[in-house]
Design a protein around this motif. Structure first.
Motif, PDB file in Angstrom:
ATOM      1  N   LEU A  11       1.010  -1.050   0.065  1.00 40.82           N
ATOM      2  CA  LEU A  11      -0.020  -0.035   0.198  1.00 40.82           C
ATOM      3  C   LEU A  11       0.565   1.321   0.224  1.00 40.82           C
ATOM      4  O   LEU A  11       2.402   1.789   0.454  1.00 40.82           O
ATOM      5  CB  LEU A  11      -1.228  -0.002   0.857  1.00 40.82           C
ATOM      6  N   ILE A  12       0.733   1.839  -0.766  1.00 41.68           N
ATOM      7  CA  ILE A  12       0.711   3.451  -0.636  1.00 41.68           C
ATOM      8  C   ILE A  12       1.709   4.075   0.822  1.00 41.68           C
ATOM      9  O   ILE A  12       2.491   4.846   1.147  1.00 41.68           O
ATOM     10  CB  ILE A  12      -0.269   4.514  -1.434  1.00 41.68           C
ATOM     11  N   LYS A  13       0.597   4.081   1.256  1.00 40.52           N
ATOM     12  CA  LYS A  13       0.689   4.595   3.297  1.00 40.52           C
ATOM     13  C   LYS A  13       2.147   3.894   3.574  1.00 40.52           C
ATOM     14  O   LYS A  13       2.658   4.059   4.392  1.00 40.52           O
ATOM     15  CB  LYS A  13      -0.420   4.252   4.367  1.00 40.52           C
ATOM     16  N   ASP A  14       2.161   2.578   3.267  1.00 33.10           N
ATOM     17  CA  ASP A  14       3.373   1.842   4.078  1.00 33.10           C
ATOM     18  C   ASP A  14       4.821   1.614   2.815  1.00 33.10           C
ATOM     19  O   ASP A  14       5.718   1.077   3.563  1.00 33.10           O
ATOM     20  CB  ASP A  14       2.923   0.119   3.988  1.00 33.10           C
ATOM     21  N   THR A  15       4.647   2.201   2.168  1.00 28.27           N
ATOM     22  CA  THR A  15       5.992   2.370   1.427  1.00 28.27           C
ATOM     23  C   THR A  15       6.741   3.389   1.026  1.00 28.27           C
ATOM     24  O   THR A  15       5.660   4.263   0.823  1.00 28.27           O
ATOM     25  CB  THR A  15       5.659   1.203  -0.260  1.00 28.27           C
ATOM     26  N   GLU A  19      10.648   2.012  -3.018  1.00 25.54           N
ATOM     27  CA  GLU A  19      10.262   0.895  -3.067  1.00 25.54           C
ATOM     28  C   GLU A  19       8.973   0.698  -3.704  1.00 25.54           C
ATOM     29  O   GLU A  19       9.325  -0.219  -4.308  1.00 25.54           O
ATOM     30  CB  GLU A  19       9.700   1.091  -0.836  1.00 25.54           C
ATOM     31  N   ARG A  20       7.897   1.075  -4.019  1.00 28.30           N
ATOM     32  CA  ARG A  20       6.815   1.222  -5.381  1.00 28.30           C
ATOM     33  C   ARG A  20       7.373   0.715  -6.778  1.00 28.30           C
ATOM     34  O   ARG A  20       7.024  -0.067  -7.474  1.00 28.30           O
ATOM     35  CB  ARG A  20       5.962   2.255  -5.447  1.00 28.30           C
ATOM     36  N   ILE A  21       8.349   2.173  -6.826  1.00 27.69           N
ATOM     37  CA  ILE A  21       8.719   1.142  -8.652  1.00 27.69           C
ATOM     38  C   ILE A  21       9.554  -0.023  -8.379  1.00 27.69           C
ATOM     39  O   ILE A  21       9.886  -0.641  -9.124  1.00 27.69           O
ATOM     40  CB  ILE A  21      10.732   2.599  -8.265  1.00 27.69           C
TER      41      ILE A  21
END
Length: 75
Positions: A11-15, A19-21
């Motif tokens: 989830l966005i709030k956790d990364t 990390e998302r990349i």
């Protein structure tokens, strides 16, 4: 330590953006460049453009995938 990585939230709030990349890169099998990218096989062009809203923290992966499936009539 490895278990944490396997079960870590995406989830966005956790990364972080970085990390998302990495999450997108790994999920699309972009380990060796675009030649082996599963996103290209789907006909979406550059998959990083498709997942840019997730990388930028604007839309969750789930939402992007739902839109993609809806646009192709996949349930």
């Amino acid at each position: 330590m490895i278990e944490e990585q396997i079960h870590k939230s995406v989830l966005i709030k956790d990364t972080t953006r970085e990390e998302r990349i990495e999450i997108v890169r790994r999920s699309l099998s972009c380990e060796s460049g675009s030649e082996n990218c599963s996103g290209c096989a789907l006909g979406i062009g550059d998959p990083f453009k498709m997942f840019a809203p997730y990388i930028d923290g604007k839309m969750e992966i789930r939402e992007i995938n739902q839109r993609f499936r809806a646009s192709y009539g996949i349930h």
